[in-house]
Design a protein around this motif. Sequence first.
Motif, PDB file in Angstrom:
ATOM      1  N   ALA A 153      28.121 -14.312 -55.260  1.00 54.31           N
ATOM      2  CA  ALA A 153      27.626 -14.092 -56.633  1.00 54.31           C
ATOM      3  C   ALA A 153      28.750 -14.070 -57.651  1.00 54.31           C
ATOM      4  O   ALA A 153      28.575 -14.490 -58.795  1.00 54.31           O
ATOM      5  N   VAL A 166      23.909 -12.836 -64.057  1.00 54.61           N
ATOM      6  CA  VAL A 166      23.692 -12.000 -62.878  1.00 54.61           C
ATOM      7  C   VAL A 166      23.055 -12.871 -61.816  1.00 54.61           C
ATOM      8  O   VAL A 166      22.155 -13.665 -62.099  1.00 54.61           O
ATOM      9  N   ASP A 168      21.105 -12.901 -58.100  1.00 56.95           N
ATOM     10  CA  ASP A 168      20.415 -12.206 -57.025  1.00 56.95           C
ATOM     11  C   ASP A 168      19.985 -13.224 -55.981  1.00 56.95           C
ATOM     12  O   ASP A 168      19.832 -14.417 -56.273  1.00 56.95           O
ATOM     13  N   TYR A 170      17.424 -14.346 -52.519  1.00 56.02           N
ATOM     14  CA  TYR A 170      16.098 -14.189 -51.934  1.00 56.02           C
ATOM     15  C   TYR A 170      15.958 -15.142 -50.752  1.00 56.02           C
ATOM     16  O   TYR A 170      16.652 -16.157 -50.665  1.00 56.02           O
ATOM     17  N   GLU A 179      10.969 -12.700 -58.327  1.00 52.80           N
ATOM     18  CA  GLU A 179      11.902 -11.562 -58.237  1.00 52.80           C
ATOM     19  C   GLU A 179      11.358 -10.471 -57.319  1.00 52.80           C
ATOM     20  O   GLU A 179      11.325  -9.296 -57.658  1.00 52.80           O
ATOM     21  N   LYS A 182      14.196  -8.819 -52.958  1.00 52.22           N
ATOM     22  CA  LYS A 182      15.611  -9.190 -53.151  1.00 52.22           C
ATOM     23  C   LYS A 182      16.428  -8.800 -51.932  1.00 52.22           C
ATOM     24  O   LYS A 182      16.236  -7.722 -51.360  1.00 52.22           O
ATOM     25  N   THR A 185      23.112  -6.764 -50.565  1.00 51.98           N
ATOM     26  CA  THR A 185      24.421  -7.391 -50.757  1.00 51.98           C
ATOM     27  C   THR A 185      25.015  -7.835 -49.433  1.00 51.98           C
ATOM     28  O   THR A 185      25.592  -8.924 -49.325  1.00 51.98           O
TER      29      THR A 185
END
Length: 237
Positions: A153, A166, A168, A170, A179, A182, A185
Amino acid sequence: TAKEAGTYKVEMGDTNCLATGEIKIEFTPEIVLKNSTLVQCDDNGDGIAVFDLTKAEPIIKNNNTTLGSMFFYENILDAQNNQNPILTPNNYTNKSNDQIVIAKVADIYGCVNYAQLTLTISNQTIAPPAPSTVCDVDGSSDGIYQFDLMTIATSGHFSSIGSSIVVDFYLNATDASLERNKLPTLFRNTIPYQQTIYARIINGSDCYAITPIELVVQTFDPPNFQEENTFLCNGSS
């Protein structure tokens, strides 16, 4: 027709018997709503995507928490006649790019007002980055290992887009669009050796683009490479 706030009195009867009554009239301020826009990513370029209309509620309501539930309609006539509401506003597929739907909300007195919500498809595209590769060094050689998605990221591939970006991740493009689910990390791939996940790039509150991310797990398991015990006599080689 009451044109001013105040106490109104009514009398009825005749000279022998008179009845009176009073009613207090107050006016509630008109609901102040704000037109808004939702920008969603299109994963296949057809101009159609799934929108969560409820994400726009706080903006449309001007963060007025005293207002009631918000309902969405495809046109103003349906909204005014309380007919054909959008039944799943958190999972609505637009009919065209820049489509306008109508948001309707009432205050505690039942007074209503309307706002426009524009559904826009992002036309931004981002080329997929190079595959992210790790070595399977946990001793099992099963093609399953842990990936640090934060490293992906914050890589230059995404950070060069802008400071407000930003990213994210999936499991699939549908989850990325909505969304939901998710990924953490630190993610262990669920498909051995090679798996495609999806990055949702967000610019502020809007979707900028969705792009696939290839995760590759390299294993090294050559034949006849196992533990071995052998004996060596002192003085020999």
